[in-house]
Design an enzyme around this catalytic site. Structure first.
Site, PDB file in Angstrom:
ATOM      1  N   CYS A 156       0.812  -1.226   0.000  1.00  0.00           N
ATOM      2  CA  CYS A 156       0.000   0.000   0.000  1.00  0.00           C
ATOM      3  C   CYS A 156       0.842   1.272   0.000  1.00  0.00           C
ATOM      4  O   CYS A 156       0.318   2.358  -0.208  1.00  0.00           O
ATOM      5  CB  CYS A 156      -0.923   0.007   1.214  1.00  0.00           C
ATOM      6  SG  CYS A 156      -1.737  -1.558   1.455  1.00  0.00           S
ATOM      7  N   HIS A 289      -3.436   7.924   5.719  1.00  0.00           N
ATOM      8  CA  HIS A 289      -3.638   6.655   4.994  1.00  0.00           C
ATOM      9  C   HIS A 289      -5.112   6.255   5.173  1.00  0.00           C
ATOM     10  O   HIS A 289      -5.764   5.885   4.222  1.00  0.00           O
ATOM     11  CB  HIS A 289      -2.692   5.601   5.545  1.00  0.00           C
ATOM     12  CG  HIS A 289      -2.650   4.341   4.747  1.00  0.00           C
ATOM     13  ND1 HIS A 289      -2.377   4.328   3.405  1.00  0.00           N
ATOM     14  CD2 HIS A 289      -2.845   3.046   5.110  1.00  0.00           C
ATOM     15  CE1 HIS A 289      -2.404   3.074   2.966  1.00  0.00           C
ATOM     16  NE2 HIS A 289      -2.691   2.280   3.981  1.00  0.00           N
ATOM     17  N   HIS A 322      -9.459   1.960  -1.532  1.00  0.00           N
ATOM     18  CA  HIS A 322      -8.040   1.741  -1.289  1.00  0.00           C
ATOM     19  C   HIS A 322      -7.414   1.230  -2.586  1.00  0.00           C
ATOM     20  O   HIS A 322      -7.619   0.076  -2.981  1.00  0.00           O
ATOM     21  CB  HIS A 322      -7.857   0.720  -0.165  1.00  0.00           C
ATOM     22  CG  HIS A 322      -6.437   0.609   0.305  1.00  0.00           C
ATOM     23  ND1 HIS A 322      -5.367   0.983  -0.462  1.00  0.00           N
ATOM     24  CD2 HIS A 322      -5.910   0.167   1.479  1.00  0.00           C
ATOM     25  CE1 HIS A 322      -4.249   0.770   0.192  1.00  0.00           C
ATOM     26  NE2 HIS A 322      -4.557   0.287   1.397  1.00  0.00           N
TER      27      HIS A 322
END
Lengths: 396, 581
Positions: A156, A289, A322
């Site tokens: 990520c 995030h 995401h």
């Protein structure tokens, strides 16, 4: 570190280009969908995702990946934005640094299904392409130049690292110009994997909310053109902002969970701020995030509360999903848009403060001082934490 | 453009030995590539004396992998295809992500610095260098642990056959911007075997002496030196810290030890306790030479300088006479040429573990030795094992050196159950010269030597590829091409009052006396001296009188000993070689 962002392009569930996304960021008329037409999965009716509009990829050739189609679109926009024609690149030391996740994996599910079942006369082309393919090399080819290329797969945090490393290449005088960013696509493998890890939500995700229940996957791409001051001056192009600092550090704690004390994130923040040579007072906001997973938001919120208290926090994954390897670059571009609009957006779906975190992200659109810097943070699988310090056009 | 230097490197194709670092139950869910990579990284850091368990913020980690943990990825796909996505395994998923190797290493080795995984097909390793250099230049970390790791793609293996030859493997490099060897890397493109180039490159950059090795060598040297001075003698059987060995040692002895270390590592400046290992490491890297000292069994200790090219050639030759060795168990100290070459360096060359064990003859060795071990030892220890009725109970090979091994002892070792015994003939000056196995009285010259002979007697040997020429100290009679017998020692003259005299002549004459069982002669203060062991049941006073009369009758003035010492046993080094008295 102070590298100029002379162009950028963005594609995500919020829109197809910077202009559309700049509006949609505040309108927030975007919702996750059930991906039955994209993912052949038993879970497709249960777990929603954020998708790129079909018109972007419907003409995709069989051998092309979704990620490459997305990245190419973002790159085209960045090239126009940066007023670069490819021939002019031949006189520059070019670097390409791209973050991804799915696109670097053996993402030939259909081929593999046929192969493992022993179906006759299967074409090996998908395999042959995979052996010589990387997103960064595709970009080099597309730009028709040679130079340093690197495809980064730190899950990520991939494209946050790609931007940070691209900046280091300029800082250390390895390159005059770097094309960096990230791209990722929906795929049956992470979709199934995250559901099985019980971190995917059946509803629209709610970053930092008390009742958050996990992530919604997304897809997209973002491309940034970074230049050294000297190279930029020669070209007399437009300035959209700066990469001012980059920090990255590892928790060394667990394969999938962040360290509860946020030790890696603290050090990444510290290093990024120091490398930008700014103080906490110079930070306008943090693009978190904010995946809406239980553990991530808890750790991230605690760290911001403790060391960056009172600095506004925005979380945009409830607008984009995401985007895995592309998430960092997508959010860096959203941060840049917010800086250049002097306005950060409210955190969609946030309703109630989680007393364990005690962090209230921005709940309504908010004016910010565009002469200040902003942080964009990514926390990845394996406890890697990466932070960019970005400045907008007005940053001095 | 590349400004990187390599401190050390390591490569591995299996994770055998991982249990020496981590509990197996903690590793059980890891994929093979992650295990191999972790082992390789742990081994490299350990070789550099870096504490694996301490949190480390100044070491950056970069993993360059083309395929990532492909077996895990395919396994996750298999579970979706054959069992359905509802039953897919989350553990397999989390170990299939491309940065799973990186994650395994950071969590196990407590690396908290910058971390990165690069997957850029065959370009992964090459492209990682630019980033490693930038991390170091921008002081994000002080050293970079760069690993190239890949496993053979199962589909490629099936579809491309022999072209996909590289199996699972990892190669790690410890990089800096100043210390170590300049890192020279070529642009190699091999999509089917992406880690092959880095794997072979790592062998070139692997330190023949890591910091851990140097620590062991220095400790062995100090322990042996102190024991020879009758100080801390029991430490020879232990593994104390170097700093502890210096405790309560007077300055004179300490300086003598420093001199020994300086000679061994060719250090030409002053050394200090605090920077001892660092100074040795730097000097080793600069000189790429190592000095072996003789034991003094034939006179004064001498120093012999060996280049690492010579040592590498020798190790390769020695390795060629063994097969299926899984571990080396070494009883010879590592500053000794045989402990250094047959232990330390052979283990490195074969990429296998080495453990050091004090040569204490107990039956516990039976529990300790494992199938596949090569025991590096010396005749005296084997003799002691025989005396306690020791039996090898698994497939253990034995290598003996340091002093001649009697034929009967070699046969006894086989009767004790050893799978094989190899006797190495050599010296500190030459290193290994020749070898023989049980049942063969003749030695076979190692392939890396050539020889010159006259009248079927070898006069001189010299290396084929490296510059070393040696006159044999023994009479070596050729049996056939490259095979020879040792038929005694060549007489070495020493000077007494300006005249050549021969200690061997005096030994021979004394040995001819009826009361003498064993004798040793060497140069004393000004003349020869003798050590005599009398036969059992002989009256000491009578024998003494008789022997002095015998000497006066049979020897000229120059050969007469200045002193005679009587004792129960000839003086010996711990390895069973003759020693001074």
């Amino acid at each position: 570190m102070k590298n100029i962002i002379s162009g950028f392009g963005l594609l995500c569930a919020l829109g197809e280009n910077i202009a559309a996304i700049s509006e949609n960021l505040y309108r927030q008329e975007v919702w996750p969908q059930y991906p039955k037409d994209r993912l052949e999965s038993s879970f497709a009716g249960e777990y929603p995702v954020f998708c790129i509009d079909k018109n972007i990829w419907e003409n995709k050739k069989a051998q092309e990946s979704f990620s490459w189609i997305f990245l190419k679109k973002a790159l085209d926009e960045a090239l126009i934005c940066a007023q670069i024609d490819r021939d002019s690149l031949k006189n520059m030391r070019v670097g390409v640094c791209i973050g991804t996740s799915v696109d670097a994996s053996f993402n030939c599910f259909d081929f593999y299904r046929q192969w493992i079942k022993g179906e006759p006369n299967i074409s090996l082309r998908p395999l042959e392409k995979y052996l010589k393919y990387s997103l960064a090399k595709e970009v080099l080819k597309y730009l028709n130049v040679s130079g340093i290329s690197q495809t980064i797969v730190t899950a990520c945090a991939s494209s946050t690292d790609a931007i940070g490393i691209g900046s280091l290449w300029i800082q250390e005088d390895l390159c005059d110009i770097v094309f960096c960013g990230g791209a990722d696509e929906l795929s049956i493998i992470p979709y199934t994997g995250f559901i099985k890890l019980m971190v995917a939500s059946k509803n629209a995700c709610r970053p930092f909310d008390k009742n958050r229940s996990g992530i919604n996957l997304g897809e997209g791409a973002a491309a940034l053109v970074l230049e050294s001051e000297a190279n930029f001056k020669k070209r007399k192009a437009h300035k959209y902002g700066f990469v001012l600092g980059y920090g990255t550090a590892c928790d060394a704690y667990h394969l999938t969970s962040p360290a509860p004390d946020g030790r890696g994130l603290r050090r990444a923040l510290d290093f990024a701020i120091k490398s930008a040579k700014i103080s906490k007072d110079d930070i306008a906001f943090i693009n978190a995030h904010g995946t809406a997973s239980i553990d991530n938001d808890l750790v991230e919120g605690k760290v911001y509360n403790e060391i960056l208290n009172n600095i506004p926090v925005e979380a945009t994954k409830s607008l984009t999903g995401h985007c895995l390897g592309a998430a960092g670059a997508v959010e860096a571009c959203l941060t840049l848009i917010s800086l250049n609009n002097s306005k950060i957006c409210k955190t969609k779906n946030f309703q109630e403060v989680d007393e364990k975190i005690n962090l209230r992200p921005v709940c309504k659109d908010m004016h910010i001082d565009n002469s200040k810097a902003a942080l964009s943070a990514s926390l990845s699988f394996g406890g890697l934490n990466s932070v960019l310090v970005l400045g907008g056009q007005a940053y001095e | 453009m590349n400004k990187l230097f390599v401190l050390d490197s390591y490569c591995a194709q299996s994770y055998e030995g991982l249990e020496n670092f981590f509990a197996p139950q903690k590793m059980r869910r890891l994929g093979i590539l992650s295990k191999v990579s972790l082992y390789c990284a742990a081994k490299l850091l350990d070789n550099q004396n870096i504490d694996l368990h301490a949190f480390k913020q100044n070491i950056g980690l970069i993993i360059a992998t083309s395929f990532g943990p492909i077996s895990q990825t395919l396994s996750f796909m298999d579970s979706i295809i054959f069992d359905g996505d509802i039953l897919a395994s989350p553990i397999t998923f989390s170990s299939s992500v491309h940065n799973a190797i990186e994650t395994t290493i950071t969590t196990s080795l407590n690396l908290q610095g910058p971390v990165l995984t690069i997957s850029d097909c065959y370009n992964s390793f090459l492209s990682s260098l630019a980033t490693a250099q930038c991390w170091l230049a921008s002081q994000m970390c002080q050293t970079v642990l760069l690993g190239a790791a890949d496993e053979r793609h199962p589909i490629c293996k099936k579809e491309f056959g022999q072209k996909a030859f590289f199996a699972t493997g990892a190669a790690f490099f410890l990089l800096t911007l100043s210390a170590g060897k300049k890192f020279i890397v070529k642009n190699i493109t091999d999509p089917l075997n992406p880690a092959d180039y880095a794997f072979n490159l790592s062998k070139k950059y692997q330190c023949l002496l890591s910091k851990k090795d140097i620590s062991k060598i220095v400790a062995d040297l100090i322990k042996t030196y102190l024991a020879s001075k009758k100080i801390k003698t029991m430490d020879v059987f232990d593994t104390p810290k170097i700093s502890d060995l210096f405790l309560n040692i007077d300055e004179k002895i300490q300086n003598e030890i420093f001199e020994q270390i300086k000679k061994t590592f060719l250090i030409d400046s002053e050394i200090s306790k605090e920077n001892l290992l660092e100074q040795c490491f730097i000097s080793y890297q600069k000189n790429e030479q190592f000095v072996f000292s003789t034991s003094g069994s034939t006179g004064q200790p001498l120093q012999w300088r060996h280049s690492f090219a010579q040592i590498r050639e020798e190790v390769k030759g020695v390795a060629s006479i063994f097969s299926n060795i899984k571990r080396i168990v070494c009883t010879v100290p590592t500053h000794h040429s045989y402990g250094f070459i047959f232990g330390l360096q052979l283990a490195k060359f074969l990429n296998i573990d080495i453990i050091y064990q004090a040569p204490l003859p107990t039956l516990l060795w039976r529990n300790f030795l494992k199938a596949g071990d090569l025991l590096i030892t010396f005749p005296l220890f084997l003799k002691y094992l025989k005396n306690i009725d020791f039996k090898f109970n698994c497939d253990v090979k034995v290598l003996t050196s340091t002093s001649p091994c009697p034929d009967t002892l070699m046969d006894d070792v086989i009767k004790m159950g050893a799978a094989d015994i190899t006797d190495i003939y050599g010296s500190s000056e030459s290193g290994a010269i020749a070898f023989r196995k049980a049942g063969d009285k003749s030695f076979k010259l190692f392939d890396f030597w050539e020889y010159e002979a006259k009248d079927m007697q070898i006069e001189k040997i010299y290396r084929k590829d490296t510059n070393l020429e040696v006159v044999l100290p023994d009479i070596a009679k050729l049996k056939s091409e490259r095979n020879f017998y040792i038929c005694g020692r060549i007489d070495q003259a020493v000077q007494v009052a300006g005249i050549n005299v021969y200690p061997q002549k005096l030994e021979q004459i004394l040995r001819g006396h009826d009361f003498v069982k064993e004798v040793s002669v060497r140069l004393g203060e000004k003349r020869l001296k003798a050590f005599i062991v009398l036969k059992e049941g002989v009256n000491f006073d009578e024998a003494k009188r008789n022997i002095y009369a015998y000497i006066n009758k049979n020897l000229d003035a120059h050969h007469k000993p200045e002193s005679i010492t009587f004792g129960k046993n000839l003086p010996q080094t711990p390895f069973g070689k003759k020693a001074d008295w």
